[in-house]
Motif scaffolding. Structure first.
Motif, mmCIF file in Angstrom:
data_model
loop_
_atom_site.group_PDB
_atom_site.id
_atom_site.type_symbol
_atom_site.label_atom_id
_atom_site.label_comp_id
_atom_site.label_asym_id
_atom_site.label_seq_id
_atom_site.Cartn_x
_atom_site.Cartn_y
_atom_site.Cartn_z
ATOM 1 N N VAL A 379 -44.980 76.637 -14.359
ATOM 2 C CA VAL A 379 -45.843 76.502 -13.188
ATOM 3 C C VAL A 379 -45.006 76.083 -11.981
ATOM 4 O O VAL A 379 -44.245 75.101 -12.052
ATOM 5 C CB VAL A 379 -46.958 75.462 -13.430
ATOM 6 N N TYR A 380 -45.138 76.834 -10.876
ATOM 7 C CA TYR A 380 -44.433 76.528 -9.632
ATOM 8 C C TYR A 380 -45.469 76.373 -8.522
ATOM 9 O O TYR A 380 -46.350 77.223 -8.355
ATOM 10 C CB TYR A 380 -43.454 77.648 -9.272
ATOM 11 N N ASN A 381 -45.358 75.292 -7.764
ATOM 12 C CA ASN A 381 -46.305 75.028 -6.685
ATOM 13 C C ASN A 381 -45.788 75.622 -5.394
ATOM 14 O O ASN A 381 -44.779 75.181 -4.842
ATOM 15 C CB ASN A 381 -46.519 73.521 -6.527
ATOM 16 N N THR A 389 -50.598 71.255 -8.964
ATOM 17 C CA THR A 389 -49.781 71.419 -10.163
ATOM 18 C C THR A 389 -50.465 70.799 -11.374
ATOM 19 O O THR A 389 -50.595 71.438 -12.422
ATOM 20 C CB THR A 389 -48.400 70.776 -9.963
ATOM 21 N N SER A 390 -50.908 69.541 -11.229
ATOM 22 C CA SER A 390 -51.574 68.884 -12.361
ATOM 23 C C SER A 390 -52.871 69.577 -12.719
ATOM 24 O O SER A 390 -53.241 69.667 -13.898
ATOM 25 C CB SER A 390 -51.817 67.404 -12.038
ATOM 26 N N LYS A 391 -53.584 70.092 -11.717
ATOM 27 C CA LYS A 391 -54.824 70.820 -11.977
ATOM 28 C C LYS A 391 -54.547 72.073 -12.824
ATOM 29 O O LYS A 391 -55.267 72.353 -13.799
ATOM 30 C CB LYS A 391 -55.482 71.218 -10.649
ATOM 31 N N ALA A 392 -53.473 72.801 -12.456
ATOM 32 C CA ALA A 392 -53.135 74.027 -13.190
ATOM 33 C C ALA A 392 -52.666 73.703 -14.597
ATOM 34 O O ALA A 392 -53.039 74.378 -15.566
ATOM 35 C CB ALA A 392 -52.056 74.801 -12.430
ATOM 36 N N VAL A 393 -51.840 72.661 -14.739
ATOM 37 C CA VAL A 393 -51.341 72.286 -16.062
ATOM 38 C C VAL A 393 -52.497 71.896 -16.971
ATOM 39 O O VAL A 393 -52.541 72.293 -18.149
ATOM 40 C CB VAL A 393 -50.320 71.131 -15.938
ATOM 41 N N SER A 394 -53.450 71.147 -16.448
ATOM 42 C CA SER A 394 -54.608 70.735 -17.247
ATOM 43 C C SER A 394 -55.408 71.945 -17.721
ATOM 44 O O SER A 394 -55.822 72.020 -18.882
ATOM 45 C CB SER A 394 -55.504 69.796 -16.430
ATOM 46 N N ALA A 395 -55.626 72.893 -16.807
ATOM 47 C CA ALA A 395 -56.403 74.086 -17.167
ATOM 48 C C ALA A 395 -55.687 74.900 -18.235
ATOM 49 O O ALA A 395 -56.305 75.406 -19.177
ATOM 50 C CB ALA A 395 -56.640 74.937 -15.922
#
Length: 496
Positions: A379-381, A389-395
């Motif tokens: 994941v790259y912001n 970033t944390s939102k995408a990692v959680s999903a």
């Protein structure tokens, strides 16, 4: 008057001047054709090709444009008279000393060469051994070790080509290998190449095992080199800059720029190319697609309209990983995507028709039944919104995806979220895209999947589609044009 065998007399037949000239012209054309035919037969008899049977069975498909990708490998093999030029054991295995991928744009007015550092950590796909068997995939392997697979003195160009296709996702149309002897001979044929040294260079700079500095090899400043001197110039590493391979790559790019400038100044015609072709065919190893003199010369002639300013040299985006070199993402993937789309350094379309960044935006779909089991994602912001970033990692982790790493993208001004994917990974990328409504799918080669977050992820995917791909600014900032000042940007690190 003349007398025939039966006693009759006849008047001598006069040949008019036009008839005589026609006969002379016919003789000249005939002799010229015979001579040219002999030259081509001579050239064909000298060409060495490698076995295309060693190429992967799972190669990237050719792009829709008429662009070409040519892999050029500099071999430091010690056989066939090369040991005298480069030292080392004549019975040693073939190794690759340098390599770059030359992308010739479809308009045949632009070209971009991407140098690949020899110590780059890459995935080497299965490669064929001399006994016909195939190796297993090697991960985190050093790039130049691909050429040594099989442990032969000629090296393994097919394995290096497989590795470059795996790394880039681009189909390599041709591969050319030049050894020490061939390189030295080519520089002599063109009458020498002008180079520039940032400082005096001694024998110890070429051979760090020497106890004393030794003789002066090069004086600081501009000079013309050929043969052994030219070879020494492109091989020197330890005495300039920080002594790294990256610094040497910069000088090699400067040398190639100067060589191209010299060849173009002499004129690119079939006549001027024949001496070069004669030397090249004796010292190059090429793929079967360039395996005749006609193909080699036709290929060289196809490059004559690329001017010096539009001939660019860059280095694969990299960073140090201990004593090795790691590929920097997503910059590298964006570089390959730009070449796939025939985008020049400034993002212009050189493919002859309008192209966009990738596939159409993925259609949103329910996320309840998504399974990411066995799928790795980085994941790259691409925004300044740190919480994305944390939102995408959680999903991703919630749905079983494995997040292999997170980082800032090279740009923080992205609007559309982009799912970048490598060869054979489109189904997995489509699964990832279901978590990012409105995301753009983009094939970039390599062997992984990247999520480059845009502000659209913060607004539910309502942003407009992404702009056409361009070469990343981290790459263009360090580029060299073939018409750049000879003494500029010669070293990486101190002293350059």
């Amino acid at each position: 008057m003349t007398t025939t065998w039966d006693g009759r007399t006849t008047r001598a037949r006069k040949r008019g001047p036009w008839r005589i000239m026609l006969l002379i012209a016919l003789v000249v054309v005939t002799l010229g054709a015979v001579g040219l035919g002999w030259i081509y037969l001579k050239l064909n008899g000298s060409i060495h090709t490698f076995d295309a049977g060693g190429l992967s069975q799972h190669r990237p498909t050719a792009g829709p444009s008429k662009s070409e990708n040519v892999l050029v490998i500099g071999s430091d093999a010690r056989n066939d008279g090369n040991s005298a030029l480069g030292g080392g054991d004549t019975h040693d295995i073939g190794r690759s000393d340098t390599a770059f991928l030359l992308h010739i744009y479809a308009d045949h007015q632009h070209a971009l060469a991407v140098s690949i550092p020899r110590d780059t950590l890459v995935t080497i796909p299965p490669c064929r051994l001399p006994d016909g068997s195939w190796t297993k995939t090697q991960t985190t392997a050093v790039f130049n070790s691909a050429f040594s697979v099989g442990q032969t003195d000629q090296g393994n160009p097919a394995c290096t080509q497989n590795t470059v296709e795996q790394l880039t996702g681009l189909r390599v149309d041709h591969t050319v290998v030049v050894d020490f002897k061939g390189f030295a001979a080519l520089t002599r044929v063109v009458g020498g190449v002008q180079v520039c040294l940032p400082q005096d260079v001694y024998e110890k700079d070429l051979d760090p095992n020497r106890a004393t500095p030794g003789n002066l090899l090069f004086k600081k400043g501009e000079q013309t080199v050929s043969g052994q001197q030219a070879l020494d110039y492109v091989r020197i590493r330890h005495g300039l800059g920080d002594g790294s391979d990256i610094g040497r790559i910069k000088r090699q790019q400067a040398f190639l720029s100067s060589l191209i400038k010299k060849v173009k100044s002499d004129g690119i015609t079939p006549t001027s190319l024949l001496p070069l072709a004669d030397t090249a065919t004796k010292s190059l190893t090429v793929d079967p697609g360039l395996g005749t003199a006609n193909k080699l010369i036709s290929f060289a002639m196809s490059l004559k309209d690329i001017d010096l300013h539009n001939t660019k040299f860059v280095t694969l985006p990299w960073r140090y990983a201990g004593e090795r070199v790691a590929v920097v993402e997503p910059d590298a993937s964006r570089l390959w995507a730009a070449l796939q789309a025939d985008r020049t350094m400034d993002g212009k379309d050189a493919g002859g028709k309008q192209q966009t960044q990738g596939d159409a935006p993925a259609s949103p779909s329910p996320t309840g039944n998504i399974s990411g089991a066995g799928i790795d994602v980085a994941v790259y912001n691409g925004t300044t919104i740190g919480s994305l970033t944390s939102k995408a990692v959680s999903a991703l982790t919630e749905h079983g995806f494995t997040v292999t790493g997170t980082a800032k993208a090279s740009s923080q001004g992205d609007t559309t979220t982009v799912i970048e994917y490598g060869a054979y990974l489109k189904p997995q990328a489509e699964a990832v895209a279901q978590l990012f409504p409105g995301a753009q799918l983009d094939f970039i080669g390599g062997s992984g999947i990247n999520v480059v977050l845009g502000t659209s992820y913060a607004t539910g995917g309502s942003a407009a589609s992404a702009a056409p791909t361009a070469v990343p600014s981290s790459v263009t900032a360090d580029a060299r044009s073939a018409d750049d000042d000879l003494c500029s940007n010669l070293s990486y690190g101190s002293g350059g």
